[in-house]
Design a protein around this motif. Structure first.
Motif, PDB file in Angstrom:
ATOM      1  N   ALA A 100      24.722   7.086 -15.771  1.00 34.35           N
ATOM      2  CA  ALA A 100      23.462   7.746 -16.124  1.00 34.35           C
ATOM      3  C   ALA A 100      22.340   7.311 -15.193  1.00 34.35           C
ATOM      4  O   ALA A 100      21.511   8.135 -14.750  1.00 34.35           O
ATOM      5  N   TRP A 122      22.020  13.102 -19.394  1.00 34.51           N
ATOM      6  CA  TRP A 122      22.704  11.821 -19.220  1.00 34.51           C
ATOM      7  C   TRP A 122      21.982  10.711 -19.982  1.00 34.51           C
ATOM      8  O   TRP A 122      22.617   9.884 -20.635  1.00 34.51           O
ATOM      9  N   LEU A 123      20.655  10.700 -19.926  1.00 35.62           N
ATOM     10  CA  LEU A 123      19.912   9.696 -20.688  1.00 35.62           C
ATOM     11  C   LEU A 123      20.021   9.980 -22.188  1.00 35.62           C
ATOM     12  O   LEU A 123      20.177   9.053 -22.991  1.00 35.62           O
ATOM     13  N   THR A 124      19.932  11.245 -22.566  1.00 37.86           N
ATOM     14  CA  THR A 124      20.047  11.605 -23.978  1.00 37.86           C
ATOM     15  C   THR A 124      21.385  11.151 -24.546  1.00 37.86           C
ATOM     16  O   THR A 124      21.454  10.607 -25.663  1.00 37.86           O
ATOM     17  N   GLU A 168      20.617  10.289 -12.820  1.00 33.67           N
ATOM     18  CA  GLU A 168      19.226  10.686 -13.108  1.00 33.67           C
ATOM     19  C   GLU A 168      18.230   9.606 -12.664  1.00 33.67           C
ATOM     20  O   GLU A 168      17.342   9.879 -11.853  1.00 33.67           O
ATOM     21  N   GLY A 171       9.618  12.511 -16.926  1.00 27.71           N
ATOM     22  CA  GLY A 171       9.944  13.496 -17.948  1.00 27.71           C
ATOM     23  C   GLY A 171       9.465  13.089 -19.327  1.00 27.71           C
ATOM     24  O   GLY A 171       9.037  13.944 -20.125  1.00 27.71           O
ATOM     25  N   TRP A 172       9.497  11.793 -19.614  1.00 28.35           N
ATOM     26  CA  TRP A 172       9.036  11.297 -20.907  1.00 28.35           C
ATOM     27  C   TRP A 172       7.541  11.559 -21.095  1.00 28.35           C
ATOM     28  O   TRP A 172       7.107  11.991 -22.171  1.00 28.35           O
ATOM     29  N   PRO A 214      15.709   5.901 -13.580  1.00 28.88           N
ATOM     30  CA  PRO A 214      14.523   5.556 -14.373  1.00 28.88           C
ATOM     31  C   PRO A 214      13.272   6.322 -13.978  1.00 28.88           C
ATOM     32  O   PRO A 214      12.429   6.628 -14.830  1.00 28.88           O
ATOM     33  N   TYR A 216      12.980  17.797 -22.860  1.00 29.76           N
ATOM     34  CA  TYR A 216      13.324  16.651 -22.000  1.00 29.76           C
ATOM     35  C   TYR A 216      14.729  16.881 -21.422  1.00 29.76           C
ATOM     36  O   TYR A 216      15.720  16.348 -21.927  1.00 29.76           O
ATOM     37  N   TRP A 241      13.356   9.711 -15.578  1.00 30.02           N
ATOM     38  CA  TRP A 241      13.222   9.542 -17.032  1.00 30.02           C
ATOM     39  C   TRP A 241      11.768   9.299 -17.424  1.00 30.02           C
ATOM     40  O   TRP A 241      11.272   9.893 -18.375  1.00 30.02           O
ATOM     41  N   TYR A 253      17.183  15.914 -19.703  1.00 31.50           N
ATOM     42  CA  TYR A 253      17.920  14.822 -19.058  1.00 31.50           C
ATOM     43  C   TYR A 253      19.113  14.458 -19.940  1.00 31.50           C
ATOM     44  O   TYR A 253      19.069  13.488 -20.709  1.00 31.50           O
ATOM     45  N   THR A 283      23.195   8.681 -23.393  1.00 32.66           N
ATOM     46  CA  THR A 283      23.187   7.216 -23.410  1.00 32.66           C
ATOM     47  C   THR A 283      22.435   6.688 -24.619  1.00 32.66           C
ATOM     48  O   THR A 283      22.864   5.724 -25.269  1.00 32.66           O
TER      49      THR A 283
END
Length: 393
Positions: free
Chosen positions: A293, A131-133, A297, A305-306, A299, A127, A302, A129, A135
């Motif tokens: 974030a 910036w999300l990771t 990147e 990718g999820w 939503p 995954y 995210w 990403y 966060t």
């Protein structure tokens, strides 16, 4: 008030016979120790075993059978007791106990950091990403501490506007360092990121010298040569070199040095413990990072990718995300508990030494290909870190 009686060359002891000089003032005489029969030497002479303490009449003791002196209409009561040396020494923690406590903190800190890096890399591989990771890591830690405060497992800190104002630059530096390190690990091997991040003492010395005005002995500066040279050699010979990953690790080094210095300054004179200090730091960093974030990147990326990660990895992926988030908070929390006891430079040393275990474990687990010259560069950098710690001592 309770005090110890001392005289030049002499200490009074309750367990021995005490000889004293005659006092011309009857008030002084009656407040001192019992009279010595005539014929005895009238000089102060005792053997030293235990200190003698006197208590003032302001303390409430059971003194029904103690002598009372009346002078100018005021009654003064005097009593004495003896204290073991162990009772006095026990009030001050020994240096060995403090070192043991810091050693335990460091061991737990390093172990948790190894686990975090393993799961963090697993998540980023599936995954990508960062910036999300990043966060999610801050959000998990913030949630854990809010629950701990609400259930009174941990006493909530007493803060004010001045505290949060002082914390803000720390949170900015922490946010930048955290995201930069995560971006680096999403682009290159964990071992390479940590080899570059082992150069943090060099950043710490430079910042401390030019911004804080601290000076260091020559051996400290000389120890930076193998650190910088080893990092450079490892970077040049890295098989999967990536400029984004390299710059992310360098930016993370600089940001975390500022974070540690600002943290130490901010914790001085504050009643907030290291654990609660990092909890407040996580909450404020989360507020700072979230809008960036979303902007970088978003939503939609995210969500797509999820779904891809779940289809490839399965339910284990959710556990990986949860584990990397929880262990990120735990290892940082323990590191801040140790920062309560040590200086920013010592913290940087401990932070560098932990990278040995991270580098070795990541190479074994992820089967990272390492050239002999690359391994030599890492060894030189780590050796430089050891020499740096010795020069500091």
């Amino acid at each position: 008030m309770i005090c110890s009686l001392k005289q030049v060359g002499v200490s009074f002891s309750c367990s021995d016979v005490v000889l004293r000089r005659k006092q011309s003032n009857p008030f002084q005489s009656s407040l001192l120790l019992p009279s010595i029969p005539k014929g005895k030497a009238e000089r102060s002479l005792v053997s030293v075993h235990k200190p003698l303490h006197l208590s003032s009449p302001t303390e409430k003791f059971s003194t029904s059978n103690l002598p009372t002196v009346n002078t100018r209409g005021n009654f003064i009561r005097c009593e004495a007791f003896e204290a073991d040396r162990s009772d006095i020494e026990a009030s001050t923690p020994s240096e060995a106990a403090k070192k043991l406590k810091i050693g335990i903190y460091f061991a737990i800190w390093w172990a948790l950091n190894v686990v975090f890096n393993i799961y963090n890399k697993k998540v980023l591989n599936a995954y990508p990403y960062p910036w999300l990771t990043s966060t999610l890591s801050l959000a998990c830690g913030s949630l854990m501490m809010l629950i701990s405060w609400a259930t009174r497992i941990v006493e909530a800190p007493k803060t004010d506007f001045e505290f949060w104002k002082t914390l803000f630059p720390v949170a900015v530096a922490h946010t930048i360092g955290h995201v930069a390190a995560t971006v680096s690990m999403s682009k290159v091997a964990v071992s390479f990121t940590h080899i570059i991040k082992s150069g943090e003492p060099a950043f710490s010395v430079v910042v401390s010298r030019f911004l804080l005005g601290e000076s260091f002995p020559v051996p400290v500066y000389l120890s930076l040569v193998p650190i910088i040279g080893g990092c450079a050699l490892a970077a040049v010979t890295e098989l999967n070199f990536n400029m984004t990953g390299f710059m992310g690790a360098m930016i993370s080094n600089l940001a975390f040095v500022f974070r540690n210095i600002f943290s130490k300054r901010g914790m001085k004179g504050k009643s907030v413990s290291g654990m609660n200090y990092y909890a407040c730091l996580s909450i404020l960093s989360l507020l700072i990072l979230t809008p960036f974030a979303v902007a970088v990147e978003g939503p939609q990326m995210w969500a797509a990718g999820w779904q891809t990660a779940l289809s490839q990895i399965g339910p284990r992926f959710v556990w990986w995300v949860a584990a990397q988030s929880v262990f990120y908070h735990l290892y940082n929390q323990v590191s801040y508990m140790s920062l309560d006891e040590i200086s920013p430079l010592t913290f940087s040393i401990g932070n560098s030494m932990k990278r040995i275990s991270v580098i070795v474990s990541s190479i074994i687990i992820f089967h990272t290909p390492v050239q002999p010259i690359n391994a030599l560069g890492a060894a030189i950098a780590i050796l430089g870190t050891f020499l740096y710690s010795q020069a500091k001592q």
